[in-house]
Design an enzyme around this catalytic site. Structure first.
Site, PDB file in Angstrom:
ATOM      1  N   ARG A  31       1.435 -12.469   7.936  1.00  0.00           N
ATOM      2  CA  ARG A  31      -0.062 -12.706   7.839  1.00  0.00           C
ATOM      3  C   ARG A  31      -0.452 -13.568   6.470  1.00  0.00           C
ATOM      4  O   ARG A  31      -0.021 -13.260   5.549  1.00  0.00           O
ATOM      5  CB  ARG A  31      -0.939 -11.285   7.789  1.00  0.00           C
ATOM      6  CG  ARG A  31      -2.120 -11.227   7.527  1.00  0.00           C
ATOM      7  CD  ARG A  31      -2.696  -9.774   7.376  1.00  0.00           C
ATOM      8  NE  ARG A  31      -4.210  -9.932   7.334  1.00  0.00           N
ATOM      9  CZ  ARG A  31      -4.725  -9.293   6.046  1.00  0.00           C
ATOM     10  NH1 ARG A  31      -4.082  -8.612   5.623  1.00  0.00           N
ATOM     11  NH2 ARG A  31      -6.065  -9.662   5.688  1.00  0.00           N
ATOM     12  N   HIS A  86     -10.188 -14.452   2.882  1.00  0.00           N
ATOM     13  CA  HIS A  86      -9.543 -13.481   1.858  1.00  0.00           C
ATOM     14  C   HIS A  86     -10.180 -13.718   0.496  1.00  0.00           C
ATOM     15  O   HIS A  86      -9.452 -13.924  -0.476  1.00  0.00           O
ATOM     16  CB  HIS A  86      -8.100 -13.500   2.148  1.00  0.00           C
ATOM     17  CG  HIS A  86      -7.511 -12.181   1.696  1.00  0.00           C
ATOM     18  ND1 HIS A  86      -6.389 -11.540   2.413  1.00  0.00           N
ATOM     19  CD2 HIS A  86      -7.450 -11.426   0.233  1.00  0.00           C
ATOM     20  CE1 HIS A  86      -6.187 -10.492   1.531  1.00  0.00           C
ATOM     21  NE2 HIS A  86      -6.756 -10.435   0.318  1.00  0.00           N
ATOM     22  N   GLU A  95     -11.127  -7.196   4.404  1.00  0.00           N
ATOM     23  CA  GLU A  95     -11.729  -5.950   3.420  1.00  0.00           C
ATOM     24  C   GLU A  95     -13.112  -6.363   2.892  1.00  0.00           C
ATOM     25  O   GLU A  95     -13.364  -6.624   1.915  1.00  0.00           O
ATOM     26  CB  GLU A  95     -10.700  -5.797   2.263  1.00  0.00           C
ATOM     27  CG  GLU A  95      -9.621  -5.218   2.563  1.00  0.00           C
ATOM     28  CD  GLU A  95      -8.600  -4.907   1.583  1.00  0.00           C
ATOM     29  OE1 GLU A  95      -8.832  -5.068   0.328  1.00  0.00           O
ATOM     30  OE2 GLU A  95      -7.468  -4.476   1.675  1.00  0.00           O
ATOM     31  N   TYR A  99      -3.805   2.238   1.667  1.00  0.00           N
ATOM     32  CA  TYR A  99      -3.193   2.346   0.137  1.00  0.00           C
ATOM     33  C   TYR A  99      -3.246   3.720  -0.332  1.00  0.00           C
ATOM     34  O   TYR A  99      -2.299   4.443  -0.876  1.00  0.00           O
ATOM     35  CB  TYR A  99      -3.675   1.412  -1.026  1.00  0.00           C
ATOM     36  CG  TYR A  99      -3.442  -0.090  -0.755  1.00  0.00           C
ATOM     37  CD1 TYR A  99      -2.193  -0.695  -0.964  1.00  0.00           C
ATOM     38  CD2 TYR A  99      -4.237  -0.919   0.169  1.00  0.00           C
ATOM     39  CE1 TYR A  99      -1.969  -1.943  -0.552  1.00  0.00           C
ATOM     40  CE2 TYR A  99      -4.066  -2.230   0.354  1.00  0.00           C
ATOM     41  CZ  TYR A  99      -2.685  -2.583   0.141  1.00  0.00           C
ATOM     42  OH  TYR A  99      -2.217  -4.139   0.254  1.00  0.00           O
TER      43      TYR A  99
HETATM   44  O1  IFM Z   1      -3.706  -7.814  -3.278  1.00  0.00           O
HETATM   45  C1  IFM Z   1      -4.588  -6.996  -2.472  1.00  0.00           C
HETATM   46  C2  IFM Z   1      -5.042  -7.600  -1.255  1.00  0.00           C
HETATM   47  O2  IFM Z   1      -5.622  -8.759  -1.662  1.00  0.00           O
HETATM   48  C3  IFM Z   1      -6.321  -7.027  -0.603  1.00  0.00           C
HETATM   49  N1  IFM Z   1      -5.717  -5.577  -0.327  1.00  0.00           N
HETATM   50  C4  IFM Z   1      -5.301  -4.742  -1.421  1.00  0.00           C
HETATM   51  C5  IFM Z   1      -4.127  -5.533  -2.122  1.00  0.00           C
HETATM   52  C6  IFM Z   1      -3.578  -4.811  -3.350  1.00  0.00           C
HETATM   53  O3  IFM Z   1      -4.673  -4.410  -4.125  1.00  0.00           O
END
Ligand code: IFM
Length: 466
Positions: A94, A138, A183, A314
Site C-alpha cells: 500500500r 495521504h 484517515e 494503533y
Molecule cells: O505515520 C502515520 C501514517 O501516515 C498515518 N497513520 C498513522 C501513522 C503513525 O502515526
C-alpha cells in the site's frame, strides 16, 4: 509506573508462533507507506510544494525541524524497496500518490514525469508478484489548493475527483485496489483544528467544513476511479475510527464516551456506510457554531457503494466526562506504551472491528495500517546485522491475534498491512519515531531488516501453507 518504565517493559510475547494465528490461507499480507513520508525528491521532475513541504519548513512545526525533502529517498531507490517486499514474500504493498508530483498545483493536466514514477512502481510490483494498493490522498494537498481555502473550501473536493481521474486513467489498467482517502479525521482535525499537522490551522469550524469536503471528495473520487479504471477496480476508503471505552459507569461518563465515539467514529462511518450524519453529532456541531456544510445530494455522493473498508488501528481511548462539555481522555496506567507514547491495547482492535461489524452494513475490511514506534537504538543486532526489535514483533503478533479474534466473532477481515514498510518521516515527530519493519539509516539510506519483518514474513508464509 512511570512512562519510562512502561515503555521499557520486557516483551512477554517474544517467540509468538506463526502457527498460533488462526487466519485463513488467502488472508492478504502487506506493508504500507505514504508518499511524503518516504519519497523525498521534493522538487524533482516537476513536483511542486504540498502543505507538508510548507509546514515542515516552518521553524518549530516539526521536531528537530525535520522535513521530507529527502526522507527515505524512495523516489530513487524504489526498485530496491520493492525487492525488500519481495524478499519478505508479502502479497501487497500500500503506497500513496503524491498529488503535487502527479498534478502540480492541484489543477490541470498531469505531470508526465510524476505519473511515470508510479507507472514504474506499479510495474515493478506486478513484476515481483506484489499487488499494488494505491491511496489517492495521504495528506499532501498541493499548496496552491490550500491557498485557495484547502479542505475548508468545497472546490477542493472536485479537485480531488479530477486528480483521481488522472491517476486511475493512467494506472487503473493495473492497479485494482484504490483507497480514496487516508484517515480524513487526521486531515481535518489535526490539520485544521489542532494545528499540529499541515496546514497548521486552528479554527474548529474550518475543521468541520474539512470533514464534509473530504468525504464529498471521497465520493466524487470513487465515482471517477470507477469510470476511469478497469471494471475490476475495487474502491475503498481508510478510516482510523476511535475505539472508545467509558472510564466509568456514571451517566456522565457514558454520555462523554458516546460523544467521543460520535466525533471520532460515527461522524465518518455513518455518512459513508449509512448515507447520513449522526444527529447527536450534527446537533453538537451546530451548537458549537460549526455546522457541516451539507448541500442537497451530497450524502448520496458520499455513500458510494464500497468494495472494502480500510481500518487503521494503533490505540484505544478511555473517556470520562470533563469539567467543561468536552469529553476528557483518561490515561490507562495499566497498559504498556510505545515510543509515541501510545497505549498498547490489542483488544481495542478486536472491539473496534466487532463494533463496526455490529453497527454497519460494512463491506469486507482490511486493516490498512497497524504498527508501533519503539526506540530501536536499544535493540541488539543478530549475526546477519538484523535488528532484534522484539517489542515491535510482539506488537504485530498481538494485534494479528486480535484480528483473528474479530474474525472468530464473524467480522470479515481479509488482510493486514503493517505500518510501515520502513522507518520514515513521522509527520510532526520527524525522523525520531521509527515505525518501520525495515530499519533506515537516514545518513546512508542503508536499509536493514528488523526481526519484526522476518516474523511477519514467516507468519504470512506459514499461514498460506496451513
Ligand atoms: O505515520 C502515520 C501514517 O501516515 C498515518 N497513520 C498513522 C501513522 C503513525 O502515526
Amino acid at each position: 509506573m512511570s512512562t519510562e518504565q512502561r515503555s521499557a517493559l520486557p516483551d512477554p510475547r517474544v517467540g509468538t508462533s506463526p502457527a498460533a494465528l488462526d487466519l485463513p490461507t488467502d488472508f492478504l499480507w502487506g506493508a504500507a507507506t505514504s508518499a511524503y513520508q518516504i519519497e523525498g525528491a521534493a522538487a524533482l521532475d516537476g513536483r511542486t510544494a504540498s502543505i507538508w513541504d510548507t509546514f515542515s519548513h516552518t521553524p518549530g512545526a516539526i521536531e528537530n525541524n525535520d522535513h521530507g525533502d529527502v526522507a527515505c529517498d524512495h523516489y530513487h531507490r524504489m526498485p530496491e524497496d520493492v525487492a525488500l517486499l519481495h524478499e519478505l514474500g508479502l502479497d501487497a504493498y500500500r503506497f500513496s500518490l503524491s498529488w503535487p508530483r502527479v498534478q502540480p498545483g492541484g489543477r490541470g493536466p498531469a505531470n508526465a514525469k510524476g505519473l511515470d514514477f508510479y507507472d514504474r512502481l506499479v510495474d515493478e510490483l506486478l513484476g515481483r508478484g506484489i499487488a499494488p494498493w494505491a491511496t489517492l490522498y495521504h495528506w499532501d494537498l498541493p499548496q496552491e489548493l490550500e491557498d485557495a481555502g484547502g479542505w475548508s473550501a468545497r472546490d477542493t473536493a472536485y479537485r480531488l475527483a479530477d486528480f483521481a481521474e488522472l491517476a486511475a486513467g493512467r494506472l487503473g489498467d493495473r492497479v485494482r485496489h484504490w483507497i480514496t482517502l487516508n484517515e480524513p479525521f487526521c486531515s481535518a482535525v489535526l490539520g485544521y483544528h489542532l494545528g499540529c499537522h499541515a496546514p497548521g490551522r486552528t479554527h474548529f469550524p474550518s475543521a468541520v467544513r474539512a470533514v464534509h469536503h473530504l468525504l464529498l471528495g471521497h465520493g466524487l473520487a470513487a465515482q471517477r476511479i470507477r469510470a476511469a479504471a478497469s471494471r475490476h477496480a475495487r474502491v475503498g476508503i481508510t478510516f482510523n475510527p476511535s475505539q472508545v471505552y467509558a472510564a466509568g459507569t456514571e451517566p456522565a461518563d457514558l454520555a462523554a464516551a458516546h460523544q467521543a465515539d460520535g466525533m471520532g467514529r460515527r461522524l465518518y462511518l455513518d455518512p459513508v456506510l449509512l448515507g447520513r450524519y449522526p444527529t447527536d453529532v450534527t446537533e453538537e456541531l451546530d451548537r458549537r457554531g460549526a455546522p457541516l456544510p451539507v448541500r442537497g445530494g451530497d450524502l448520496g455522493v458520499i455513500a458510494q457503494p464500497l468494495d472494502f473498508l480500510g481500518v487503521n488501528y494503533y490505540f484505544s481511548d478511555t473517556i470520562a466526562a470533563g469539567d467543561t462539555k468536552e469529553p476528557r481522555r483518561v490515561p490507562r496506567t495499566d497498559l504498556p506504551l510505545t515510543a509515541m507514547p501510545w497505549e498498547i491495547h490489542p483488544q481495542g482492535m478486536t472491539d473496534l472491528l466487532v463494533g463496526i461489524h455490529r453497527d454497519y452494513p460494512a463491506p469486507p475490511i482490511y486493516v490498512t495500517e497497524n504498527g508501533a514506534a519503539f526506540d530501536d537504538s536499544t535493540c541488539d543486532t543478530d549475526a546477519e546485522g538484523r535488528l532484534q526489535d522484539t517489542r515491535r514483533t510482539a506488537y504485530l503478533a498481538d494485534h494479528l491475534a486480535a484480528v483473528a479474534r474479530a474474525r472468530a466473532q464473524g467480522v470479515d477481515v481479509r488482510g493486514y498491512f503493517a505500518w510501515s514498510l520502513m522507518d520514515n518521516f513521522e509527520w510532526a515527530y520527524g525522523y525520531g519515531k521509527r515505525f518501520g519493519i525495515v530499519h533506515v539509516d537516514f545518513a546512508t539510506q542503508q536499509r536493514r531488516l528488523k526481526h519484526s519483518a522476518l516474523w511477519l514474513s514467516r507468519t504470512a508464509r506459514a499461514t498460506r501453507a496451513r
